[in-house]
Enzyme design. Structure first.
Site, PDB file in Angstrom:
ATOM      1  N   THR A  88       3.258  10.581 -10.004  1.00 22.12           N
ATOM      2  CA  THR A  88       3.140  12.006 -11.297  1.00 22.12           C
ATOM      3  C   THR A  88       1.899  11.342 -11.377  1.00 22.12           C
ATOM      4  O   THR A  88       1.801  10.769 -13.008  1.00 22.12           O
ATOM      5  CB  THR A  88       4.587  11.222 -12.037  1.00 22.12           C
ATOM      6  N   ALA A 218       8.171   4.039 -22.901  1.00 21.20           N
ATOM      7  CA  ALA A 218       8.447   3.294 -24.301  1.00 21.20           C
ATOM      8  C   ALA A 218       7.507   1.896 -23.308  1.00 21.20           C
ATOM      9  O   ALA A 218       7.125   0.657 -23.814  1.00 21.20           O
ATOM     10  CB  ALA A 218       9.387   2.723 -24.756  1.00 21.20           C
ATOM     11  N   CYS A 272      -0.349   2.496 -13.420  1.00 19.36           N
ATOM     12  CA  CYS A 272       1.047   3.028 -14.443  1.00 19.36           C
ATOM     13  C   CYS A 272       0.987   2.360 -16.471  1.00 19.36           C
ATOM     14  O   CYS A 272       0.970   3.480 -16.603  1.00 19.36           O
ATOM     15  CB  CYS A 272       2.207   2.122 -14.178  1.00 19.36           C
ATOM     16  N   LYS A 275      -1.775   5.698 -17.297  1.00 19.94           N
ATOM     17  CA  LYS A 275      -0.999   6.829 -17.156  1.00 19.94           C
ATOM     18  C   LYS A 275       0.033   6.950 -17.971  1.00 19.94           C
ATOM     19  O   LYS A 275       0.361   8.204 -18.183  1.00 19.94           O
ATOM     20  CB  LYS A 275      -1.304   7.275 -15.318  1.00 19.94           C
ATOM     21  N   PHE A 334      -6.456  -4.606  -8.805  1.00 21.85           N
ATOM     22  CA  PHE A 334      -6.114  -4.075 -10.286  1.00 21.85           C
ATOM     23  C   PHE A 334      -5.297  -6.073 -10.559  1.00 21.85           C
ATOM     24  O   PHE A 334      -5.525  -6.319 -11.863  1.00 21.85           O
ATOM     25  CB  PHE A 334      -5.935  -3.566 -10.668  1.00 21.85           C
TER      26      PHE A 334
HETATM   27  P1  NAD Z   1       2.800   6.400  -4.272  1.00 21.88           P
HETATM   28  O1  NAD Z   1       1.436   7.336  -4.309  1.00 21.88           O
HETATM   29  O2  NAD Z   1       2.508   5.236  -4.114  1.00 21.88           O
HETATM   30  O3  NAD Z   1       3.680   6.516  -3.765  1.00 21.88           O
HETATM   31  C1  NAD Z   1       4.447   8.503  -3.889  1.00 21.88           C
HETATM   32  C2  NAD Z   1       4.541   8.633  -2.054  1.00 21.88           C
HETATM   33  O4  NAD Z   1       5.215  10.011  -2.200  1.00 21.88           O
HETATM   34  C3  NAD Z   1       3.281   8.946  -1.245  1.00 21.88           C
HETATM   35  O5  NAD Z   1       3.255   8.438  -0.653  1.00 21.88           O
HETATM   36  C4  NAD Z   1       3.074  11.011  -1.333  1.00 21.88           C
HETATM   37  O6  NAD Z   1       2.736  11.188  -0.204  1.00 21.88           O
HETATM   38  C5  NAD Z   1       4.548  10.547  -1.675  1.00 21.88           C
HETATM   39  N1  NAD Z   1       5.160  12.762  -1.854  1.00 21.88           N
HETATM   40  C6  NAD Z   1       5.003  13.424  -2.572  1.00 21.88           C
HETATM   41  N2  NAD Z   1       4.743  14.606  -3.142  1.00 21.88           N
HETATM   42  C7  NAD Z   1       6.073  14.492  -1.728  1.00 21.88           C
HETATM   43  C8  NAD Z   1       6.820  15.699  -1.395  1.00 21.88           C
HETATM   44  N3  NAD Z   1       6.760  16.588  -2.026  1.00 21.88           N
HETATM   45  N4  NAD Z   1       7.399  15.150  -0.547  1.00 21.88           N
HETATM   46  C9  NAD Z   1       7.706  13.675   0.272  1.00 21.88           C
HETATM   47  N5  NAD Z   1       7.048  12.823  -0.306  1.00 21.88           N
HETATM   48  C10 NAD Z   1       6.294  13.405  -1.190  1.00 21.88           C
HETATM   49  O7  NAD Z   1       3.303   6.502  -5.909  1.00 21.88           O
HETATM   50  P2  NAD Z   1       3.928   4.402  -6.989  1.00 21.88           P
HETATM   51  O8  NAD Z   1       2.919   3.580  -7.628  1.00 21.88           O
HETATM   52  O9  NAD Z   1       4.798   4.558  -5.506  1.00 21.88           O
HETATM   53  O10 NAD Z   1       4.866   5.786  -7.538  1.00 21.88           O
HETATM   54  C11 NAD Z   1       5.657   6.483  -7.163  1.00 21.88           C
HETATM   55  C12 NAD Z   1       6.223   7.012  -9.429  1.00 21.88           C
HETATM   56  O11 NAD Z   1       7.666   5.605  -9.722  1.00 21.88           O
HETATM   57  C13 NAD Z   1       5.546   6.994  -9.923  1.00 21.88           C
HETATM   58  O12 NAD Z   1       5.754   8.592 -10.969  1.00 21.88           O
HETATM   59  C14 NAD Z   1       5.112   5.889 -10.991  1.00 21.88           C
HETATM   60  O13 NAD Z   1       4.368   5.954 -12.185  1.00 21.88           O
HETATM   61  C15 NAD Z   1       6.552   5.586 -10.387  1.00 21.88           C
HETATM   62  N6  NAD Z   1       6.293   3.812 -10.639  1.00 21.88           N
HETATM   63  C16 NAD Z   1       4.932   3.025 -10.419  1.00 21.88           C
HETATM   64  C17 NAD Z   1       4.865   1.530 -10.303  1.00 21.88           C
HETATM   65  C18 NAD Z   1       4.376   0.479  -9.618  1.00 21.88           C
HETATM   66  O14 NAD Z   1       4.056  -0.591  -9.870  1.00 21.88           O
HETATM   67  N7  NAD Z   1       3.379   1.017  -8.895  1.00 21.88           N
HETATM   68  C19 NAD Z   1       6.048   1.308 -11.339  1.00 21.88           C
HETATM   69  C20 NAD Z   1       6.869   1.742 -11.621  1.00 21.88           C
HETATM   70  C21 NAD Z   1       7.313   3.132 -11.744  1.00 21.88           C
HETATM   71  C1  UDX Z   2       3.513  -2.509 -14.482  1.00 24.36           C
HETATM   72  C2  UDX Z   2       5.171  -3.218 -15.376  1.00 24.36           C
HETATM   73  O1  UDX Z   2       4.262  -4.354 -15.808  1.00 24.36           O
HETATM   74  C3  UDX Z   2       6.076  -2.760 -14.423  1.00 24.36           C
HETATM   75  O2  UDX Z   2       6.790  -2.926 -15.512  1.00 24.36           O
HETATM   76  C4  UDX Z   2       5.925  -1.717 -14.352  1.00 24.36           C
HETATM   77  O3  UDX Z   2       6.956  -0.448 -13.087  1.00 24.36           O
HETATM   78  C5  UDX Z   2       4.620  -0.741 -13.268  1.00 24.36           C
HETATM   79  O4  UDX Z   2       3.571  -0.946 -14.412  1.00 24.36           O
HETATM   80  P1  UDX Z   2       2.028  -3.405 -12.542  1.00 24.36           P
HETATM   81  O5  UDX Z   2       0.782  -2.641 -13.392  1.00 24.36           O
HETATM   82  O6  UDX Z   2       2.540  -3.730 -11.010  1.00 24.36           O
HETATM   83  O7  UDX Z   2       2.669  -3.165 -13.597  1.00 24.36           O
HETATM   84  O8  UDX Z   2       1.151  -4.882 -13.069  1.00 24.36           O
HETATM   85  P2  UDX Z   2       1.525  -5.919 -14.287  1.00 24.36           P
HETATM   86  O9  UDX Z   2       1.819  -7.514 -14.064  1.00 24.36           O
HETATM   87  O10 UDX Z   2       2.344  -5.581 -14.744  1.00 24.36           O
HETATM   88  O11 UDX Z   2      -0.468  -6.025 -14.750  1.00 24.36           O
HETATM   89  C6  UDX Z   2      -0.534  -4.809 -14.946  1.00 24.36           C
HETATM   90  C7  UDX Z   2      -2.601  -4.497 -15.281  1.00 24.36           C
HETATM   91  O12 UDX Z   2      -2.196  -6.052 -17.230  1.00 24.36           O
HETATM   92  C8  UDX Z   2      -3.198  -5.903 -14.537  1.00 24.36           C
HETATM   93  O13 UDX Z   2      -4.303  -5.108 -14.522  1.00 24.36           O
HETATM   94  C9  UDX Z   2      -2.763  -7.398 -15.032  1.00 24.36           C
HETATM   95  O14 UDX Z   2      -3.879  -8.121 -14.356  1.00 24.36           O
HETATM   96  C10 UDX Z   2      -3.305  -7.263 -16.502  1.00 24.36           C
HETATM   97  N1  UDX Z   2      -2.616  -7.919 -17.167  1.00 24.36           N
HETATM   98  C11 UDX Z   2      -1.211  -8.308 -17.220  1.00 24.36           C
HETATM   99  C12 UDX Z   2      -3.981  -9.292 -18.442  1.00 24.36           C
HETATM  100  O15 UDX Z   2      -4.611  -8.347 -18.623  1.00 24.36           O
HETATM  101  N2  UDX Z   2      -3.177  -9.606 -18.868  1.00 24.36           N
HETATM  102  C13 UDX Z   2      -1.519  -9.814 -18.919  1.00 24.36           C
HETATM  103  O16 UDX Z   2      -1.689 -10.969 -19.714  1.00 24.36           O
HETATM  104  C14 UDX Z   2      -0.998  -9.267 -17.571  1.00 24.36           C
END
Ligand code: NAD
Ligand code: UDX
Length: 483
Positions: A88, A218, A272, A275, A334
Site C-alpha cells: 500500500t 497510531a 512503514c 508512508k 534501513f
Molecule cells: P511487499 O511489497 O513486500 O509485499 C507485497 C506483495 O503483494 C508483493 O510481492 C506484490 O507482488 C504482491 N501483490 C500486490 N498486488 C497483488 C495482487 N493483486 N495479487 C497478488 N499479489 C499481489 O510488502 P510488505 O512489506 O509485505 O507490506 C505489505 C503490507 O503490510 C503493507 O500495507 C505494509 O504497510 C504492511 N506492513 C508491513 C510491515 C513490514 O515490516 N514490511 C510491517 C507491518 C505492516
Molecule cells: C516498524 C515498526 O516497528 C513495526 O511495529 C511495524 O509493524 C512496521 O514498522 P520496521 O520499520 O521493520 O518496523 O523497523 P523498526 O525497528 O521499527 O525501525 C524503523 C527505523 O527506525 C529503522 O531505520 C531503525 O534503524 C530506526 N530506529 C529504530 C532508530 O533510528 N532508533 C531507534 O531507537 C529505533
C-alpha cells in the site's frame, strides 16, 4: 481442515503465514502472489527476503501445510479465510499524491476475490490501510457477487523487520477488529481461534473495525515520533556538549517513558513509518484537522532534517568539499538484520554526497549491487510501484562502486559514513582501516556504534550523532543548506 490463503508473499505475508503454518499444523496455508519470481524464490533454498529464523520455519512447514503459489484465483476460491497483505505505497500521482496510500493493489485483490468466490469468506486486512478501508472493501465484495457472505476483519501486523519471526512467535499483542454484529463477532472468533494456537488469550485484543485500522497508524506514528524526538535532542546535544546516549538513558529510566526506541540515528527508514505517517496526515487533512495533520507531519520533517544535517556535517567537516573524494559507506539497509532498503536513510545521505560530487564505495552485507544502484537512481516513492520501475537518474551511479567488504570500501577513502548498525562493523580492525586511508581520516557514525575514544586515540576525527564534538569539528559548524 481450515484453509487460509494469503494474497501477497512479501515481508509480511511470507513470514506471518509461515508462523501460522508452524503453529497450526491442522490449518492448510497457501501464500499467493502475482510475482512469479517471488513465488519461485519462496519455493527455493534462497528465500526472497533475509530474516533471521525464517529459513528454519519455512523448511519445517513447506510442502506439508505451507504452500507458495502463483495460482491466485484457485487458492482464493478454495479458502475459508483470506488474508490480504499486498503493498500500500504512497501515491506518486493524482489526488493525494505524496501522502495518500495507493490502494490500487488492494482494490484489484478485492475485485478478484469477488470474481472467484463461490463460498462464504472471511477477508482479513493485513496490509496497513486508511481508516474505513474495510467499508470500501465490503462494498466492492458485496456489489460484485451475490449469495455469498463476506465478513471483513482488520488484523494489522506489528512485526518489525530483522526480528519478524520473534515478533510473530511472541507478539506484544494481536489486534482483531470486526463488525459488532453476531456474524462479525463470529468471524472475529474464527480468527482468534487461529492465533490462540500460540498467543495467550490476554494478548489478543478485539475492537471495532475502525479502531483496529487506526491503531496501526497510531502505533507507527508514536514509534516514529520517539525517534524524531531523540534525534531532535541529538542536535541540541551537539550544540551544548551533552551526550545523547546519556540523555536517552536518563529519560528512559522513567517507567512512564521506558528505555526502548530511544537510539539517536541518522534518521528512521523502512517501508512503514514515513508512508503510514503521511497516510495519517492525509486522513487528518481530509477530516479538516489541520493542526493535528501539522503535528504529525513534523515527525517526518525532523527525520528529513536529521538526514540533511548528517550530510552537511560530513561536507563541512571535510573542508567544505567532498568533490572527487572517496567516501566509504558502511551499511545501506534501513536497519541491521535485513536486506530491505525501502526508504533507508542511506539513499538520502548517498544522494546528498553524490550531489556534492563525492565518489562512494558502498558495502552492505545483505544488499545486492543492483538494488543499491536502482535505489540511487529512482525517484522518491517510485520504488514500491511496479509500474514505475524504470530508473530515472542513472548518471549519479557512475560515481558509485559496490564492494564486497568494509576494508575494500575504506581503502584510500577520506571518510567513512556508518549508516546501518550491522554487528560486524562494531568489531572492525579500525587501526588497519586507518592505516589504509587518506589523512586526515574521518569517521561519521550515523548509528552510534563505534568506540569514539578508541578511534580518536588511533587518530581518526570522529563524529558520532548527538555526542560531544571532536575539537576539530567544533570549529567547523555544519552549515544549514536548503534541500
Ligand atoms: P511487499 O511489497 O513486500 O509485499 C507485497 C506483495 O503483494 C508483493 O510481492 C506484490 O507482488 C504482491 N501483490 C500486490 N498486488 C497483488 C495482487 N493483486 N495479487 C497478488 N499479489 C499481489 O510488502 P510488505 O512489506 O509485505 O507490506 C505489505 C503490507 O503490510 C503493507 O500495507 C505494509 O504497510 C504492511 N506492513 C508491513 C510491515 C513490514 O515490516 N514490511 C510491517 C507491518 C505492516
Ligand atoms: C516498524 C515498526 O516497528 C513495526 O511495529 C511495524 O509493524 C512496521 O514498522 P520496521 O520499520 O521493520 O518496523 O523497523 P523498526 O525497528 O521499527 O525501525 C524503523 C527505523 O527506525 C529503522 O531505520 C531503525 O534503524 C530506526 N530506529 C529504530 C532508530 O533510528 N532508533 C531507534 O531507537 C529505533
Amino acid at each position: 481442515m481450515v484453509k487460509i490463503c494469503c494474497i501477497g508473499a512479501g515481508y509480511v505475508g511470507g513470514p506471518t503465514m509461515a508462523v501460522i503454518a508452524l503453529k497450526c499444523p491442522k490449518i492448510l496455508v497457501t501464500v499467493v502472489d502475482i510475482s512469479i519470481s517471488r513465488i519461485t524464490a519462496w519455493n527455493s533454498d534462497q528465500l526472497p527476503i533475509y530474516e533471521p529464523g525464517l529459513d528454519e520455519v519455512v523448511k519445517q512447514c513447506r510442502g506439508k501445510n505451507l504452500f507458495f503459489s502463483t495460482d491466485v484465483e484457485k487458492h482464493v476460491s478454495e479458502a475459508d479465510i483470506i488474508f490480504v497483505s499486498v503493498n500500500t505505497p504512497t501515491k506518486t500521482r493524482g489526488l493525494g499524491a505524496g501522502k495518500a496510500p495507493e490502494l490500487t493493489y488492494w482494490e484489484s485483490a478485492a475485485r478478484m476475490i469477488a470474481n472467484v468466490s463461490t463460498s462464504n469468506k472471511i477477508v482479513v486486512e493485513k496490509s496497513t490501510v486508511p481508516v474505513k478501508t474495510a467499508e470500501a472493501v465490503e462494498r466492492i465484495l458485496t456489489f460484485n457477487s451475490s449469495n455469498i457472505s463476506y465478513q471483513i476483519l482488520s488484523n494489522p501486523e506489528f512485526l518489525a523487520e530483522g526480528t519478524a519471526i520473534q515478533d510473530l512467535l511472541n507478539p506484544d499483542r494481536v489486534l482483531i477488529g470486526g463488525r459488532e454484529t453476531p456474524d462479525g463477532q463470529k468471524a472475529v472468533q474464527a480468527l482468534k481461534d487461529v492465533y490462540s494456537h500460540w498467543v495467550p488469550e490476554d494478548r489478543i485484543i478485539t475492537t471495532n473495525l475502525w479502531s483496529a485500522e487506526l491503531s496501526k497508524l497510531a502505533a507507527n506514528a508514536f514509534l516514529a515520533q520517539r525517534i524524531s524526538s531523540v534525534n531532535a535532542m541529538s542536535a541540541l546535544c551537539e550544540a551544548t556538549g551533552a551526550n545523547v546516549s546519556q540523555v536517552s538513558n536518563a529519560v528512559g529510566k522513567d517507567t512512564r517513558i521506558g528505555p526502548k526506541f530511544l537510539n539517536a540515528s541518522v534518521g528512521f527508514g523502512g517501508s512503514c513509518f514515513q508512508k503510514d505517517i503521511l497516510n495519517l496526515v492525509y486522513i487528518c487533512e481530509c477530516n479538516g484537522l489541520t493542526e493535528v495533520a501539522k503535528y504529525w507531519e513534523q515527525v517526518i520533517k525532523v527525520n528529513d532534517y536529521q538526514k540533511n544535517r548528517f550530510v552537511n556535517r560530513v561536507v563541512s567537516s571535510m573542508f567544505n568539499t567532498v568533490s572527487g573524494k572517496k567516501i566509504a559507506i558502511l551499511g545501506f539497509a534501513f536497519k541491521k538484520d535485513t536486506g530491505d532498503t525501502r526508504e533507508t536513510p542511506a539513499i538520502d545521505v548517498c544522494r546528498g554526497l553524490l550531489g556534492d560530487k563525492a565518489w562512494l564505495s558502498i558495502y552492505d552485507p545483505q544488499v545486492a549491487e543492483d538494488q543499491i544502484k536502482k535505489d540511487l537512481s529512482m525517484n522518491k516513492f517510485d520504488w514500491d510501484h511496479p509500474v514505475h520501475l524504470q530508473p530515472s537518474n542513472t548518471a549519479a551511479v557512475n560515481q558509485v562502486s559496490i564492494v564486497g567488504d568494509a576494508y575494500e570500501a575504506t581503502k584510500d577513502a577520506h571518510g567513512i559514513c556508518i549508516l546501518t548498525e550491522w554487528d560486524e562493523f562494531k568489531t572492525l580492525d579500525f587501526q588497519k582501516i586507518f592505516d589504509n586511508m587518506k589523512k586526515p581520516a574521518f569517521v561519521f557514525d550515523g548509528r552510534n556504534i563505534v568506540n569514539v575514544k578508541k578511534l580518536r586515540e588511533i587518530g581518526f576525527i570522529v563524529y558520532s550523532i548527538g555526542k560531544p564534538l571532536d575539537p576539530w569539528l567544533k570549529d567547523t559548524p555544519a552549515v544549514t543548506r536548503d534541500k
